[in-house]
Design a protein around this motif. Structure first.
Motif, PDB file in Angstrom:
ATOM      1  N   ASN A 163       9.870 -42.482  19.581  1.00  3.15           N
ATOM      2  CA  ASN A 163       9.296 -40.305  19.333  1.00  3.15           C
ATOM      3  C   ASN A 163       8.702 -40.579  18.713  1.00  3.15           C
ATOM      4  O   ASN A 163       7.678 -39.502  18.811  1.00  3.15           O
ATOM      5  N   SER A 168       5.143 -46.805  18.633  1.00  2.00           N
ATOM      6  CA  SER A 168       4.556 -46.856  20.596  1.00  2.00           C
ATOM      7  C   SER A 168       5.826 -47.667  20.794  1.00  2.00           C
ATOM      8  O   SER A 168       6.101 -48.363  20.044  1.00  2.00           O
ATOM      9  N   ASN A 668       3.643 -37.327  23.106  1.00  2.00           N
ATOM     10  CA  ASN A 668       4.716 -37.205  23.126  1.00  2.00           C
ATOM     11  C   ASN A 668       5.049 -35.569  22.912  1.00  2.00           C
ATOM     12  O   ASN A 668       4.941 -34.954  22.271  1.00  2.00           O
ATOM     13  N   LYS A 688      10.986 -35.068  28.583  1.00  2.00           N
ATOM     14  CA  LYS A 688       9.889 -35.750  27.965  1.00  2.00           C
ATOM     15  C   LYS A 688       8.887 -36.453  28.764  1.00  2.00           C
ATOM     16  O   LYS A 688       8.799 -36.374  30.132  1.00  2.00           O
ATOM     17  N   VAL A 690       5.298 -38.956  27.847  1.00  2.00           N
ATOM     18  CA  VAL A 690       4.569 -39.747  27.711  1.00  2.00           C
ATOM     19  C   VAL A 690       3.218 -39.576  27.878  1.00  2.00           C
ATOM     20  O   VAL A 690       3.280 -40.330  28.969  1.00  2.00           O
TER      21      VAL A 690
END
Length: 789
Positions: A163, A168, A668, A688, A690
């Motif tokens: 995160n 990554s 993120n 979350k 991404v």
């Protein structure tokens, strides 16, 4: 109208939940205690003032002769404390979570002031300041709670670190850490000051990640994570470092923990070994959840591909009159069968083959810390680490009775290290030390060659080799606002007499109480994987003679340049910006495959290495990273990170190409809120999202693959294209219940809420004579239950 059965059930559950949230058990309390030490010397600070903020009436105390403090019968829930002492910068620890299941024990570092500030208050409210005083740029600490709070982290420090800005992931199936476009192979893992092998189940030699983390977050203390230009103490890494610490067990009372969830069935126990000397123990064991349920008859739809693993971690701490002695360790065993002959492994990229894979990893260390005075100490470590892989592969399309590949590799390391640390005065601090490693290495690998109908060994050695490292660091504080760190790291590999000298430096200017500017530069080197050195090429088939064509390879090297800006925005908000450039050279490349670069290895379950490698390759990484963060306050937090970067490398032909890990951008967004209904019940929700560029890949030449009945790759276009962008949303809901002496926690993780299809890999399907696409994890709910008592 009568209610249907399912409606009655739903109404009953709602009433139960309402009664649960409404019921209040008042005056639930717990003990909060800890130790206050000098940030550099780690010596206890007697007489420090500790105050529980927002308490009514105000509760306060001072640390005793050993730097310890204690508050009893504090109400459970979130609390914060302020610690201050004359001559030191005061510190505030916010959002400490008190539960009934176990005492909360904290360790607090106070940084000495260079100049008396005349009443100016500087409080370190941010929770991400690294523990290492020599860390200035591209470094942050993390807490155990973050590994559980961040949706999708699943209690895994590696997945939690994904995160952060500049980091990554290689995919959902693994927890590899890709830092600033570098190979995951460039990451250094360190535990209790010892460099360790890949601490993940099913971790192959040459990788630093795996599907399931072996590091148990229930044992971890606050630890540091580095993404570039790291201090001179750290070596043999091109990308970054994970510096992990184990917490000490409770030295006053015995406590127990049980857990079942994605990571397995777990049982933990801790407590005092001797209350008089304050010695303690901490032990945790874990067993694969899927393996247990599979043995009970549950079918997961994966056939024989059921992960089997188990691990144990421990730490024993023995304080002495002039320091301490600690004994720590961890060990894990894992095994899996992926049998495409039974239809259960094509999704993993092994079409037409049956694969049997097992791995073991272990660490055992003994640490002795001795204080010569209030300003000097020596830390000595003696450790043994080991890593073993066993692989067998059958190509049942060719012949199901013949084992095509059989490989057995193990590497055992005996390590002795020592570090001397001294505070010369308020402005000058030094660290210096050495590490000597002795390796016992066995590598045997044979492959069946169809046209000769016999096996050839591509690895066949059992040897010892050694390496040595040394470092020196100096920190000079011009004032409380301007700090300079310089250092030198050196390494020597006795196998081929290769060596490296690496200068490091970092500068930080605290322009005001709210903003800081930093700059870091350093040379970083890394030796090659041991299997690379010992690969052998058949040179005489009559006499069965082999040659090690890679044995003379030198260290790979990388020059890091980083500039950063950090600003506090209002209450518990911060903005951080970093720009960087990395120049890599001495990278192994091979004339046998001119497009190949070692910088593209290390991101999966296997690695590609060629013969006749030379240190003539280059690489470059550049990018910008932005972090906007609100630390947990009044139940709410968020973390927004953006990373835009470019990563290139040359092969033997000198042509610049994208690296495998050059997905160009990662964004993120995390956030969460928690509700404390009463002292008994709290509920937290975390989300979350991404969005990242797709992974680069080596395309398959379909025409040639069909003619050869096996995968033939189009190396002319290696990493030229990316898979479609990666997108994923994770959610987590956590319910905590405090009893009188027991704390329970239920967690529901919802992985990939939108069921977005992200490509994992492409491989050649020998049965269908076509390219098959494997996708990453779809929507999957995961339950976790914990109990502390």
């Amino acid at each position: 109208m009568l209610l249907r059965n399912h409606q009655k059930t739903g109404l009953f559950l709602l009433l139960c939940l309402f009664s649960l949230l409404s019921f209040s058990q008042n005056n639930l309390t717990q003990t909060l205690r800890g130790e206050v030490v000098d940030a550099f010397t780690k010596l206890p600070l007697p007489g420090a003032t500790v105050v529980v903020l927002n308490s009514d009436p105000i509760q306060g105390t001072t640390t005793d002769a050993d730097g310890n403090f204690r508050f009893e019968k504090l109400l459970t829930g979130r609390t914060e404390i302020q610690v201050s002492m004359v001559g030191y910068h005061p510190v505030v620890l916010s959002n400490l979570l008190l539960t009934t299941g176990r005492e909360l024990v904290v360790n607090i570092n106070l940084e000495e002031q260079v100049i008396a500030l005349g009443g100016i208050e500087i409080t370190a409210a941010n929770s991400d300041q690294p523990r290492n005083e020599m860390a200035i740029t591209s470094a942050r600490s993390f807490t155990v709670e973050q590994t559980e709070r961040y949706a999708g982290s699943l209690g895994d420090p590696s997945r939690m670190a994904q995160n952060f800005a500049g980091v990554s992931s290689a995919g959902d199936q693994r927890n590899d850490i890709i830092i600033r476009g570098n190979s995951p192979q460039g990451l250094l893992w360190r535990l209790e000051g010892i460099d360790i092998p890949n601490p993940n189940h099913f971790g192959s030699m040459g990788s630093t990640g795996g599907p399931v983390g072996m590091l148990n977050n229930n044992l971890l203390a606050n630890s540091d994570f580095y993404t570039g230009a790291f201090p001179a103490e750290f070596g043999n890494a091109l990308a970054g470092a994970f510096d992990l610490r184990l917490r000490n067990g409770n030295n006053e009372k015995h406590e127990f923990m049980g857990q079942v969830g994605f990571n397995g069935f777990e049982l933990g126990v801790e407590g005092p070994l001797c209350r008089k000397t304050r010695a303690s123990y901490l032990v945790n064991i874990r067993y694969s959840t899927m393996e247990v349920l599979n043995k009970l008859g549950m079918d997961f739809g994966t056939g024989n591909a059921v992960p089997q693993y188990k691990d144990i971690s421990f730490k024993l701490n023995f304080p002495t009159k002039s320091g301490r002695v600690t004994l720590f360790g961890m060990a894990g065993d894992s095994y899996i069968e992926m049998l495409d002959s039974k239809g259960d492994s094509a999704q993993f990229g092994f079409s037409g083959t049956d694969l049997f894979f097992g791995s073991q990893m272990g660490v055992a260390g003994l640490t002795h810390v001795h204080y010569f005075s209030n300003d000097a100490r020596v830390t000595t470590n003696l450790a043994m680490t080991g890593h073993q892989n066993k692989t067998s592969m059958i190509d049942f399309v060719f012949n199901p009775e013949i084992e095509m590949i059989n490989e057995h590799i193990y590497e055992i390391k005996y390590s002795l290290s020592s570090k001397y640390s001294q505070r010369i005065n308020k402005q000058n601090f030094v660290n210096t030390g050495f590490v000597f490693d002795l390796f016992d290495i066995m590598q045997k690998g044979k492959q069946y060659v169809k046209h000769i109908q016999d096996y050839r060994y591509y690895m066949d050695i059992h040897e010892n080799l050694s390496s040595a490292k040394a470092f020196a660091e100096w920190q000079y504080k011009f004032s409380d606002r301007l700090t300079l760190n310089t250092g030198l790291h050196g390494a020597y590999l006795f196998l081929n007499d290769s060596h490296t000298i690496e200068p490091r430096m970092a500068l930080k200017w605290q322009a005001s109480n709210k903003e800081a500017v930093s700059f870091g530069a350093g040379l970083h080197s890394q030796s090659q994987l041991k299997p690379v050195y010992f690969m052998q090429l058949l040179t005489d088939s009559v006499n069965n003679s082999y040659e090690r064509t890679n044995e003379k390879l030198d260290f790979s090297k990388s020059m890091h340049l980083v500039a950063g800006y950090d600003r506090v925005l209002g209450d518990r908000h911060r903005l951080k910006l970093e720009v960087y450039y990395q120049h890599l050279y001495n990278i192994p490349v091979s004339p046998d495959r001119p497009e190949y670069s070692m910088l593209n290895s290390g991101g999966g379950f296997s690695y590609n290495v060629f013969h006749n490698c030379v240190n003539e390759g280059k690489g470059k990484n550049m990018g910008v990273e932005l972090t906007l963060e609100k630390f947990l306050d009044k139940g709410f937090y968020y973390l927004l990170t953006a990373s835009v970067f470019d990563s290139k490398a040359t092969g033997f032909d000198g042509i610049w190409r994208n690296t495998l890990f050059n997905n160009n951008y990662v964004f993120n967004a995390l956030g969460g809120y928690e509700w404390h209904f009463n002292q008994k019940t709290s509920l937290a929700a975390d989300l979350k999202g991404v969005w990242a560029g797709g992974m680069r890949y080596l395309p398959i030449d379909t025409e040639q693959s069909a003619l050869n009945n096996s995968a033939v790759y189009d190396w002319a276009n290696v990493n030229a294209e990316r898979f479609p962008d990666y997108f994923r949303i994770n959610a987590r809901v956590t319910l905590r219940l405090n009893g009188k002496k027991v704390n329970q926690e239920w967690g529901l993780d919802l992985q990939n809420l939108t069921n977005h299809q992200n490509i994992f890999t492409q491989n050649w399907d020998s049965n269908k004579q076509e390219v098959s696409t494997s996708y990453q994890m779809g929507f999957m709910p995961m339950m976790t239950y914990k109990i502390f008592f």
